[in-house]
Design an enzyme around this catalytic site. Structure first.
Site, PDB file in Angstrom:
ATOM      1  N   HIS A 265      58.125 -32.933   7.598  1.00  0.00           N
ATOM      2  CA  HIS A 265      57.798 -34.348   7.850  1.00  0.00           C
ATOM      3  C   HIS A 265      57.724 -34.530   9.369  1.00  0.00           C
ATOM      4  O   HIS A 265      56.933 -33.868  10.029  1.00  0.00           O
ATOM      5  CB  HIS A 265      58.875 -35.191   7.159  1.00  0.00           C
ATOM      6  CG  HIS A 265      58.601 -36.647   7.034  1.00  0.00           C
ATOM      7  ND1 HIS A 265      57.399 -37.223   7.327  1.00  0.00           N
ATOM      8  CD2 HIS A 265      59.411 -37.693   6.630  1.00  0.00           C
ATOM      9  CE1 HIS A 265      57.471 -38.535   7.118  1.00  0.00           C
ATOM     10  NE2 HIS A 265      58.695 -38.846   6.700  1.00  0.00           N
ATOM     11  N   HIS A 306      48.546 -31.656   4.818  1.00  0.00           N
ATOM     12  CA  HIS A 306      49.188 -32.948   4.562  1.00  0.00           C
ATOM     13  C   HIS A 306      49.177 -33.213   3.066  1.00  0.00           C
ATOM     14  O   HIS A 306      48.192 -32.896   2.396  1.00  0.00           O
ATOM     15  CB  HIS A 306      48.448 -34.075   5.305  1.00  0.00           C
ATOM     16  CG  HIS A 306      49.271 -35.307   5.427  1.00  0.00           C
ATOM     17  ND1 HIS A 306      49.341 -36.248   4.427  1.00  0.00           N
ATOM     18  CD2 HIS A 306      50.098 -35.732   6.408  1.00  0.00           C
ATOM     19  CE1 HIS A 306      50.159 -37.198   4.801  1.00  0.00           C
ATOM     20  NE2 HIS A 306      50.638 -36.919   5.994  1.00  0.00           N
ATOM     21  N   ASP A 364      50.497 -34.404  13.949  1.00  0.00           N
ATOM     22  CA  ASP A 364      51.548 -33.798  14.759  1.00  0.00           C
ATOM     23  C   ASP A 364      51.098 -32.556  15.511  1.00  0.00           C
ATOM     24  O   ASP A 364      51.793 -32.093  16.413  1.00  0.00           O
ATOM     25  CB  ASP A 364      52.768 -33.498  13.887  1.00  0.00           C
ATOM     26  CG  ASP A 364      53.499 -34.778  13.574  1.00  0.00           C
ATOM     27  OD1 ASP A 364      53.456 -35.674  14.431  1.00  0.00           O
ATOM     28  OD2 ASP A 364      54.072 -34.897  12.487  1.00  0.00           O
TER      29      ASP A 364
HETATM   30  N1  CMC Z   1      50.217 -23.235   6.512  1.00  0.00           N
HETATM   31  C1  CMC Z   1      49.858 -22.325   5.567  1.00  0.00           C
HETATM   32  N2  CMC Z   1      49.684 -22.635   4.256  1.00  0.00           N
HETATM   33  C2  CMC Z   1      49.889 -23.895   3.891  1.00  0.00           C
HETATM   34  C3  CMC Z   1      50.246 -24.905   4.823  1.00  0.00           C
HETATM   35  C4  CMC Z   1      50.411 -24.531   6.168  1.00  0.00           C
HETATM   36  N3  CMC Z   1      50.751 -25.443   7.091  1.00  0.00           N
HETATM   37  N4  CMC Z   1      50.393 -26.087   4.170  1.00  0.00           N
HETATM   38  C5  CMC Z   1      50.118 -25.838   2.888  1.00  0.00           C
HETATM   39  N5  CMC Z   1      49.804 -24.530   2.717  1.00  0.00           N
HETATM   40  C6  CMC Z   1      49.382 -23.867   1.468  1.00  0.00           C
HETATM   41  C7  CMC Z   1      50.553 -23.662   0.531  1.00  0.00           C
HETATM   42  O1  CMC Z   1      51.148 -22.383   0.734  1.00  0.00           O
HETATM   43  C8  CMC Z   1      49.860 -23.751  -0.814  1.00  0.00           C
HETATM   44  O2  CMC Z   1      49.154 -22.531  -1.036  1.00  0.00           O
HETATM   45  P1  CMC Z   1      48.989 -21.939  -2.535  1.00  0.00           P
HETATM   46  O3  CMC Z   1      48.191 -22.976  -3.270  1.00  0.00           O
HETATM   47  O4  CMC Z   1      48.297 -20.649  -2.349  1.00  0.00           O
HETATM   48  O5  CMC Z   1      50.382 -21.801  -3.073  1.00  0.00           O
HETATM   49  C9  CMC Z   1      48.817 -24.838  -0.597  1.00  0.00           C
HETATM   50  O6  CMC Z   1      48.515 -24.788   0.806  1.00  0.00           O
HETATM   51  C10 CMC Z   1      49.290 -26.253  -0.958  1.00  0.00           C
HETATM   52  O7  CMC Z   1      50.511 -26.490  -0.269  1.00  0.00           O
HETATM   53  P2  CMC Z   1      51.646 -27.448  -0.821  1.00  0.00           P
HETATM   54  O8  CMC Z   1      52.965 -26.982  -0.314  1.00  0.00           O
HETATM   55  O9  CMC Z   1      51.510 -27.630  -2.298  1.00  0.00           O
HETATM   56  O10 CMC Z   1      51.269 -28.800  -0.144  1.00  0.00           O
HETATM   57  P3  CMC Z   1      52.192 -30.050  -0.008  1.00  0.00           P
HETATM   58  O11 CMC Z   1      51.336 -31.232  -0.197  1.00  0.00           O
HETATM   59  O12 CMC Z   1      53.392 -29.972  -0.877  1.00  0.00           O
HETATM   60  O13 CMC Z   1      52.733 -29.949   1.503  1.00  0.00           O
HETATM   61  C11 CMC Z   1      52.946 -30.250   3.808  1.00  0.00           C
HETATM   62  C12 CMC Z   1      52.257 -30.727   2.536  1.00  0.00           C
HETATM   63  C13 CMC Z   1      52.614 -31.213   4.952  1.00  0.00           C
HETATM   64  C14 CMC Z   1      54.475 -30.301   3.611  1.00  0.00           C
HETATM   65  C15 CMC Z   1      52.481 -28.817   4.131  1.00  0.00           C
HETATM   66  O14 CMC Z   1      51.086 -28.786   4.326  1.00  0.00           O
HETATM   67  C16 CMC Z   1      53.183 -28.221   5.332  1.00  0.00           C
HETATM   68  O15 CMC Z   1      54.309 -27.694   5.193  1.00  0.00           O
HETATM   69  N6  CMC Z   1      52.587 -28.329   6.569  1.00  0.00           N
HETATM   70  C17 CMC Z   1      53.205 -27.876   7.758  1.00  0.00           C
HETATM   71  C18 CMC Z   1      54.213 -28.920   8.217  1.00  0.00           C
HETATM   72  C19 CMC Z   1      53.534 -30.122   8.839  1.00  0.00           C
HETATM   73  O16 CMC Z   1      52.662 -29.989   9.674  1.00  0.00           O
HETATM   74  N7  CMC Z   1      54.010 -31.330   8.441  1.00  0.00           N
HETATM   75  C20 CMC Z   1      53.570 -32.582   9.055  1.00  0.00           C
HETATM   76  C21 CMC Z   1      52.853 -33.488   8.141  1.00  0.00           C
HETATM   77  S1  CMC Z   1      52.086 -34.837   9.061  1.00  0.00           S
HETATM   78  C22 CMC Z   1      53.417 -35.787   9.602  1.00  0.00           C
HETATM   79  C23 CMC Z   1      53.983 -36.642   8.541  1.00  0.00           C
HETATM   80  O17 CMC Z   1      53.279 -37.569   8.100  1.00  0.00           O
HETATM   81  O18 CMC Z   1      55.119 -36.379   8.139  1.00  0.00           O
END
Ligand code: CMC
Length: 425
Positions: A265, A306, A364
């Site tokens: 987050h 995201h 971010d």
């Molecule tokens: N790097 C590599 N792979 C990723 C990433 C990433 N940053 N984000 C998602 N994936 C992959 C994940 O491994 C999954 O792959 P597969 O389908 O092969 O298993 C797929 O993409 C979907 O990911 P998810 O975990 O189901 O997606 P989510 O919606 O649960 O997570 C997230 C969203 C923001 C937590 C995630 O993208 C992440 O951890 N990003 C990095 C942290 C980040 O930048 N967070 C800030 C968000 S913006 C600020 C805010 O509003 O809080």
């Protein structure tokens, strides 16, 4: 009420369960599942991927189209034409202020910028190297000991609580930084604009006058504005849930700060810079991209992806523009870390793994780069996110309390042991 109905059949249940479907002013319809509990059923939605937990009229996001609206106004237009305090007014009141309303609003915020002198003593209890988010959670929670009257959520006290928070968060955030470097706290200077005053409290000192840089002050204001609210994200939902028990609003905001801290987050902006430092050199980027794509490796490219935005993050677009302005102003377009960031962004945007999963740079990714360029230390990044998001949290807290509400109480799919008799081991 509901014009549409959803019909649910469940194996083993003879009746077809009819559930009302409601439409908002825009966005997906929602199925009202509240009647399910009387049929012995719960819905199951870990991570709240498909669950609307409340009704709200503050902010709207269309993740597929990359749309973010506050009170109906697109974030790009607000970033271009408005400023943070005006957006604060909008989030709290649902409408943009008239010039007279804005003047009164800004003046009232300025009247609340100082914190109780007693609060300075709290800081002495912390190690100098404590993470500023840890101090922030504690000090903002401690505001509840000073302003217990805010607990009673009448319109008057809610407004006062919002003013106190908007005004005092920059002061507390800057105090966290000053404490960490052993410098005296800088008092707010109310003749300055909101963002400029924050920079003055961060970088000013009693020996030298702080010199305003309008480009950096504008960039700071934009960072505040772009982070002001984002509907029912993890920290806002935490504030609403904590608020649903009737807890003191300052304590609720402290719970939001705690939820924001994590790297998934608000902690992502700090994690982006840590990652860039870890990459260290453009020649190592491929290895990190490989790790991000490896399902066996927990490493993720910080600042990418995201939960809601599956196309692009509209905040990131504006932030990128501000990022370019700041780097040009400071003449540091060639900073090695920033070069890594730009190259990383380019590679990830062209890579199939990221394209297929719709992983784009989020807000971010760029905010971390700007904050670093301004000279803000990495461990303060999430504090600045918390400062900015406080208006969103208190607006949602206030909305929750302004209508009929219930304490939040999710249910579960139980998978533990069934009843068994106690036996000594
Ligand atoms: N790097 C590599 N792979 C990723 C990433 C990433 N940053 N984000 C998602 N994936 C992959 C994940 O491994 C999954 O792959 P597969 O389908 O092969 O298993 C797929 O993409 C979907 O990911 P998810 O975990 O189901 O997606 P989510 O919606 O649960 O997570 C997230 C969203 C923001 C937590 C995630 O993208 C992440 O951890 N990003 C990095 C942290 C980040 O930048 N967070 C800030 C968000 S913006 C600020 C805010 O509003 O809080």
């Amino acid at each position: 009420m509901a014009d549409k109905k959803a019909r649910l059949t469940v194996d083993g249940l003879e009746e077809v369960i009819e559930l009302p479907v409601y439409s908002g002013t825009t966005g997906p319809d929602v199925v009202d599942v509240r009647a399910l509990t009387s049929k012995g059923l719960f819905t199951y939605d870990p991570g709240f991927v498909s669950t609307a937990a409340c009704e709200s009229s503050i902010t709207y996001i269309d993740g597929a189209k990359g749309v973010l609206l506050h009170g109906g106004y697109p974030i790009e237009q607000l970033a271009e034409n408005s400023d943070y305090l005006e957006v604060c007014f909008l989030l709290l009141n649902g409408e943009l202020p008239t010039p007279e309303q804005k003047e009164v609003f800004v003046k009232t915020v300025k009247n609340h910028t100082m914190v109780h002198e007693q609060m300075t003593h709290f800081f002495n209890g912390f190690r100098r190297d404590a993470h500023p988010m840890a101090i922030m959670v504690a000090v903002v929670g401690a505001l509840s000991a000073f302003y217990h009257d805010s607990w009673i959520s009448t319109m008057r006290t809610t407004a006062k609580c919002a003013f106190r928070l908007i005004a005092k968060m920059p002061t507390i955030a800057a105090m966290c930084y000053k404490y960490s470097i052993g410098q005296p706290f800088q008092y707010p200077r109310n003749e300055l604009d909101y963002a400029d005053n924050f920079l003055q409290m961060m970088f000013g000192n009693p020996c030298e006058d702080y010199v305003t840089n309008p480009v950096l002050a504008k960039a700071m204001d934009r960072i505040f504005l772009l982070h002001a609210d984002h509907e029912q994200n993890a920290s806002t939902s935490t504030v609403r849930l904590a608020g649903s028990s009737g807890a003191n609003p300052f304590a609720c905001i402290a719970s939001g700060i705690a939820a924001l801290w994590g790297p998934a987050h608000g902690g992502a902006n700090e994690a982006v810079l840590t990652m860039l430092q870890e990459i260290g050199d453009e020649s190592n980027i491929d290895e990190f991209i490989k790790r991000a794509k490896d399902p066996e490796d927990s490493f993720r490219l910080m600042g990418f992806g995201h939960r809601v935005y599956r196309n692009f993050d509209p905040r990131a677009k504006v932030m990128k523009q501000t990022c370019d302005e700041v780097l040009a102003e400071l003449g540091i377009e060639n900073d090695p870390l920033l070069k890594i960031a730009k190259r990383l962004e380019q590679i990830a945007l062209e890579d199939d793994y990221f394209i297929q999963r719709k992983l784009y740079p989020n807000v971010d990714f760029y905010s971390g780069i700007i904050l670093k360029a301004i000279g803000i230390p990495t461990n303060m990044f999430t504090v600045i996110f918390a400062l900015s998001r406080t208006i969103g949290w208190i607006s949602h807290w206030s909305e929750f309390h302004s209508g009929p509400n219930k304490i939040g109480r999710p249910r579960q799919l139980y998978t533990g042991p069934t009843k068994r008799d106690y036996e000594k081991k």
